[in-house]
Design a protein around this motif. Structure first.
Motif, PDB file in Angstrom:
ATOM      1  N   ILE A  18       0.863  -1.181   0.000  1.00  0.00           N
ATOM      2  CA  ILE A  18       0.000   0.000   0.000  1.00  0.00           C
ATOM      3  C   ILE A  18       0.903   1.236   0.000  1.00  0.00           C
ATOM      4  N   GLU A  19       0.562   2.223  -0.838  1.00  0.00           N
ATOM      5  CA  GLU A  19       1.322   3.464  -0.852  1.00  0.00           C
ATOM      6  C   GLU A  19       0.351   4.624  -0.723  1.00  0.00           C
ATOM      7  N   GLU A  20       0.837   5.739  -0.159  1.00  0.00           N
ATOM      8  CA  GLU A  20      -0.023   6.923  -0.078  1.00  0.00           C
ATOM      9  C   GLU A  20       0.811   8.191  -0.222  1.00  0.00           C
ATOM     10  N   THR A  21       0.146   9.239  -0.619  1.00  0.00           N
ATOM     11  CA  THR A  21       0.762  10.549  -0.664  1.00  0.00           C
ATOM     12  C   THR A  21      -0.288  11.605  -0.370  1.00  0.00           C
ATOM     13  N   PRO A  22      -0.011  12.629   0.424  1.00  0.00           N
ATOM     14  CA  PRO A  22       1.255  12.870   1.125  1.00  0.00           C
ATOM     15  C   PRO A  22       1.489  11.839   2.231  1.00  0.00           C
ATOM     16  N   SER A  23       2.753  11.760   2.682  1.00  0.00           N
ATOM     17  CA  SER A  23       3.052  10.915   3.835  1.00  0.00           C
ATOM     18  C   SER A  23       2.483  11.576   5.081  1.00  0.00           C
ATOM     19  N   PRO A  24       1.927  10.770   5.992  1.00  0.00           N
ATOM     20  CA  PRO A  24       1.373  11.358   7.227  1.00  0.00           C
ATOM     21  C   PRO A  24       2.427  12.073   8.089  1.00  0.00           C
ATOM     22  N   VAL A  25       3.735  11.811   7.853  1.00  0.00           N
ATOM     23  CA  VAL A  25       4.743  12.449   8.713  1.00  0.00           C
ATOM     24  C   VAL A  25       5.494  13.600   8.046  1.00  0.00           C
ATOM     25  N   ILE A  26       5.135  13.928   6.806  1.00  0.00           N
ATOM     26  CA  ILE A  26       5.888  14.970   6.095  1.00  0.00           C
ATOM     27  C   ILE A  26       5.073  16.261   6.007  1.00  0.00           C
ATOM     28  N   ASP A  27       5.628  17.331   6.538  1.00  0.00           N
ATOM     29  CA  ASP A  27       4.965  18.631   6.401  1.00  0.00           C
ATOM     30  C   ASP A  27       5.568  19.386   5.211  1.00  0.00           C
ATOM     31  N   ALA A  28       4.998  20.545   4.909  1.00  0.00           N
ATOM     32  CA  ALA A  28       5.407  21.274   3.704  1.00  0.00           C
ATOM     33  C   ALA A  28       6.904  21.607   3.717  1.00  0.00           C
ATOM     34  N   ALA A  29       7.435  21.979   4.893  1.00  0.00           N
ATOM     35  CA  ALA A  29       8.854  22.353   4.967  1.00  0.00           C
ATOM     36  C   ALA A  29       9.747  21.141   4.706  1.00  0.00           C
ATOM     37  N   THR A  30       9.397  19.993   5.314  1.00  0.00           N
ATOM     38  CA  THR A  30      10.186  18.773   5.106  1.00  0.00           C
ATOM     39  C   THR A  30      10.088  18.324   3.650  1.00  0.00           C
ATOM     40  N   ARG A  31       8.868  18.482   3.076  1.00  0.00           N
ATOM     41  CA  ARG A  31       8.676  18.118   1.670  1.00  0.00           C
ATOM     42  C   ARG A  31       9.608  18.929   0.782  1.00  0.00           C
ATOM     43  N   ALA A  32       9.681  20.208   1.050  1.00  0.00           N
ATOM     44  CA  ALA A  32      10.545  21.075   0.247  1.00  0.00           C
ATOM     45  C   ALA A  32      12.011  20.671   0.415  1.00  0.00           C
ATOM     46  N   ALA A  33      12.407  20.345   1.653  1.00  0.00           N
ATOM     47  CA  ALA A  33      13.802  19.975   1.911  1.00  0.00           C
ATOM     48  C   ALA A  33      14.150  18.634   1.258  1.00  0.00           C
ATOM     49  N   MET A  34      13.276  17.643   1.435  1.00  0.00           N
ATOM     50  CA  MET A  34      13.519  16.323   0.829  1.00  0.00           C
ATOM     51  C   MET A  34      13.494  16.428  -0.685  1.00  0.00           C
ATOM     52  N   GLY A  35      12.574  17.247  -1.197  1.00  0.00           N
ATOM     53  CA  GLY A  35      12.463  17.442  -2.635  1.00  0.00           C
ATOM     54  C   GLY A  35      13.741  18.044  -3.201  1.00  0.00           C
ATOM     55  N   ALA A  36      14.267  19.052  -2.489  1.00  0.00           N
ATOM     56  CA  ALA A  36      15.503  19.698  -2.953  1.00  0.00           C
ATOM     57  C   ALA A  36      16.662  18.704  -2.930  1.00  0.00           C
ATOM     58  N   THR A  37      16.685  17.844  -1.917  1.00  0.00           N
ATOM     59  CA  THR A  37      17.727  16.812  -1.837  1.00  0.00           C
ATOM     60  C   THR A  37      17.606  15.849  -3.022  1.00  0.00           C
ATOM     61  N   ALA A  38      16.359  15.446  -3.332  1.00  0.00           N
ATOM     62  CA  ALA A  38      16.144  14.524  -4.452  1.00  0.00           C
ATOM     63  C   ALA A  38      16.569  15.162  -5.774  1.00  0.00           C
ATOM     64  N   VAL A  39      16.258  16.441  -5.929  1.00  0.00           N
ATOM     65  CA  VAL A  39      16.648  17.153  -7.145  1.00  0.00           C
ATOM     66  C   VAL A  39      18.175  17.215  -7.247  1.00  0.00           C
ATOM     67  N   ALA A  40      18.837  17.463  -6.101  1.00  0.00           N
ATOM     68  CA  ALA A  40      20.311  17.506  -6.096  1.00  0.00           C
ATOM     69  C   ALA A  40      20.886  16.147  -6.481  1.00  0.00           C
ATOM     70  N   ALA A  41      20.250  15.062  -5.990  1.00  0.00           N
ATOM     71  CA  ALA A  41      20.715  13.708  -6.320  1.00  0.00           C
ATOM     72  C   ALA A  41      20.615  13.468  -7.819  1.00  0.00           C
ATOM     73  N   ALA A  42      19.472  13.873  -8.405  1.00  0.00           N
ATOM     74  CA  ALA A  42      19.266  13.671  -9.841  1.00  0.00           C
ATOM     75  C   ALA A  42      20.254  14.510 -10.652  1.00  0.00           C
ATOM     76  N   GLU A  43      20.430  15.768 -10.218  1.00  0.00           N
ATOM     77  CA  GLU A  43      21.348  16.660 -10.949  1.00  0.00           C
ATOM     78  C   GLU A  43      22.783  16.150 -10.910  1.00  0.00           C
ATOM     79  N   ALA A  44      23.154  15.518  -9.789  1.00  0.00           N
ATOM     80  CA  ALA A  44      24.536  15.032  -9.640  1.00  0.00           C
ATOM     81  C   ALA A  44      24.901  13.994 -10.692  1.00  0.00           C
TER      82      ALA A  44
END
Lengths: 176, 502
Positions: free
Chosen positions: B242-268
């Motif tokens: 089972i998958e869901e989005t948004p995650s029950p533990v992720i708020d907007a600030a964490t989403r932005a931070a994790m998202g930026a990290t994921a983008v950095a990973a892809a760009e690398a």
């Protein structure tokens, strides 16, 4: 016609089904009488059922073509039954009353035996893993539906088995 | 508008092949299917404009034959190849060969795929890019002694992982020094057998982690955005259920931070196309796990909340189009997915095979079905056991969960055991309802003698008796009435009038 309906856990319910007219029945269970209306909608398993005024869109299938072995699904919940009529009960179709029953556990698909978790003489609970079968790149624990006493282990680690191959034979526990 | 490609070949089968075909139709792209011997009647074959046989039954004889697939694509004039997931989707050799043959590969650059496909190399790249990783070895480790030394440094519990691992193979958790050597030897042997590579590495084992992943999309010009997270912690032996989005533990600030990290990973790694950066999240910290360089099974929940067709973007990007979305995109509501796998949850999730007789699919508000199911379909042991996905969207998490419960209650897949019933039970647990769960939840719950909820046990028993009675009666009528055909049907057959139509 009287029926004995036994669930996975071995509990049984006695029911008497009398057809009133096409598709309409009187069902007596535990001293209670119910008006029932049963329609097989598509002959593939979709059934429209009324029990009194309660309505069910149920799905019923026979397991492995065995008419006594029925799986009923209602609102996503699944129930497995053995259903015997009074003639079969009188003729002793059941090997034993209650949950104990001889069972041959088979491979659902071709694979390789990578583990054997029981030995002859061991008593196992329903669902307990007996054999580990590797198939579809996954290791799968193969368990018993009814549990019992291991009468015979027919496979060994490393053996390749085809779909339907007998893996373990179980007998009902002797102490009832 | 002119389609991005005139014709596209889908090098896959089942639910994902149908999924890609549908977007092609939406875009006006002609479609080409390929199929194995056992998939002749499959939906993906019937939905495509053209179909070519690969022969064989096993993946190696069919969907893994990259050379043959490229030959077919060239022959029929396809301009692009979409690999779906599994099979050749993360094979950099295949991606490069498609490009060499003069077609577009609908996926990331082969080099990024190769780097991310290697657990050790990807980790080194991520450390260099400043992406947080779980404390662990940066070099593969050939023997148990070196592993034991490292485990002492970072402290137990530790996890042993195969360098070339996947699908839960070659992974062991070790809680004390005394158990390390035996675990190392069995895991390494398993990895050697499965992947031909027995190298292992050791890392810190996180307690009660959640598996949270971030969807990214990038184009050839180096523009990369993220489409939020997916919570995938309801899993068993590393197979998500089972998958869901948004995650029950992720708020907007964490989403932005994790998202930026994921983008950095892809760009690398110079990434373009759709990809997924997987993280382990534990007590507010998150660590890079791996990147899946393909469309993911659970991509649809992201599509639902962002209103974006990810497969469409993969195709547009492969055609050289620029990503017109920007990071201002916002998720709306909540989405949940349940995978319908052919397996028996009552018998340890043993893969199930058989002929699908009875089929009733859910529908209605907020329900999306991505499926390869059809009546009288044969479920064979040759391929992955995933048959369909149910995806729901609601304005809130509560509404989405209730919709999924409704959809699963509507679903009937008869003749083959599926994971639907266990998913329905999980949705009703206090843990799932409250959103407080982790990757170990499903196995603990299954092992803990979960409470049996049987709300219709008595009614079901009565229906079973009625059905048995009905079967016996039907048989007696057939016997008396001569073969069971009505006089009209019998007359029709004699005079050659068919049943008409489908």
């Amino acid at each position: 016609m009287k029926y004995s309906i036994e669930n996975r856990a071995g509990q049984s319910l006695e029911g008497d089904v009398v057809e009133v007219e096409g598709g309409r029945y009187q069902v007596r269970v535990d001293g209670e009488t119910l008006e029932a209306d049963f329609a097989d909608v598509d002959r593939l398993g979709q059934c429209a059922v009324l029990l009194g005024d309660r309505s069910f869109g149920a799905s019923v299938e026979t397991e492995a073509g065995d008419e006594t072995h029925l799986v009923v699904r209602i609102a996503g919940f699944s129930y497995s039954f053995r259903v015997f009529d009074e003639r079969e009960l009188a003729a002793g179709v059941l090997d034993s009353p209650g949950p104990g029953r001889a069972e041959v556990v088979r491979a659902a698909m071709p694979g390789i035996i990578v583990g054997v978790k029981v030995a002859a003489g061991e008593r196992v609970e329903p669902g307990a893993p007996l054999v580990v079968l590797e198939a579809m790149k996954m290791q799968n624990e193969v368990g018993s539906v009814h549990g019992g006493v291991v009468a015979e282990v027919r496979v060994a680690v490393g053996q390749t088995v085809s779909a339907g191959a007998a893996l373990v034979r179980l007998e009902p526990p002797t102490d009832g | 508008m002119k389609p991005p490609f005139a014709k596209l070949l889908i090098a896959n089968r089942g639910e994902i092949a149908v999924r890609v075909l549908r977007t092609c139709r939406d875009l006006g792209i002609k479609t080409v299917a390929v199929y194995s011997e056992v998939d002749r009647n499959s939906l993906h074959v019937r939905y495509a404009d053209q179909a070519f046989a690969l022969g064989g039954k096993t993946p190696a004889e069919s969907y893994l034959r990259g050379d043959r697939i490229i030959e077919i694509a060239l022959q029929c004039g396809a301009e692009a190849v979409h690999p779906g997931f599994g099979f050749l989707a993360e094979n950099p050799g295949f991606a490069a060969a498609v490009a060499t043959a003069g077609m577009a590969f609908v996926g990331p650059p082969p080099k990024a795929m190769a780097v991310m496909g290697d657990k050790i190399q990807s980790r080194q790249e991520m450390v260099a890019a400043g992406v947080p990783v779980i404390p662990g070895m940066t070099e593969p480790c050939p023997d148990p002694a070196a592993a034991a030394g490292f485990a002492e440094q970072i402290g137990y519990p530790v996890m042993l992982k195969a360098s070339a691992g996947g699908g839960g193979k070659g992974i062991r958790v070790v809680r004390s020094a005394g158990k390390l050597e035996a675990a190392f030897r069995t895991a390494s042997a398993e990895a050697e057998g499965a992947f031909g590579d027995g190298r292992m590495y050791v890392e810190k084992f996180l307690e009660r982690p959640r598996h949270i992943e971030v969807q990214v999309l990038g184009d050839h010009r180096g523009r990369v955005i993220h489409l939020g997270e997916r919570e995938c912690s309801i899993q068993r032996r590393h197979q998500k259920l089972i998958e869901e989005t948004p995650s029950p533990v992720i708020d907007a600030a964490t989403r932005a931070a994790m998202g930026a990290t994921a983008v950095a990973a892809a760009e690398a790694v110079g990434y373009y196309s759709a990809g997924t950066v997987e993280f382990l999240w534990s007590e507010g910290e998150y660590y890079f796990l791996e990147m899946n360089t393909r469309i993911q099974v659970e991509h649809a929940i992201t599509e639902e909340v962002y209103g974006v067709d990810i497969v469409e973007w993969m195709i547009r990007i492969a055609a050289g189009q620029e990503l017109s979305l920007d990071q201002a995109v916002q998720p709306r509501g909540h989405s949940v997915e349940v995978r319908i796998n052919a397996e028996d949850p009552e018998l340890g999730f043993l893969p199930a095979v058989g002929k699908l007789r009875n089929l009733r699919m859910p529908s209605g508000p907020g329900v999306r079905i991505d499926s390869a199911l059809y009546r009288r379909m044969e479920v064979t042991p040759y391929y992955d056991s995933m048959l369909a996905k149910i995806i729901v969207h609601g304005s809130s998490r509560d509404q989405a969960i209730r919709r999924m419960q409704r959809a699963l209650a509507e679903l009937n897949v008869g003749g083959v055991k599926t994971s639907a019933s266990i998913a329905l039970e999980i949705l009703g647990t206090e843990e799932f309802q409250s959103g407080v769960y982790d990757t170990g939840f499903l196995e603990r719950w299954m092992a803990g003698g979960r409470p049996q909820r049987e709300p219709y046990a008595r009614e079901a028993a009565i229906i079973a008796a009625l059905h048995r009675h009905h079967l016996a009666r039907r048989r007696s009528i057939r016997r008396a009435g001569g073969g069971g055909l009505s006089p009209w049907v019998a007359q029709g057959r004699r005079t050659g009038w068919g049943g008409g139509g489908r």
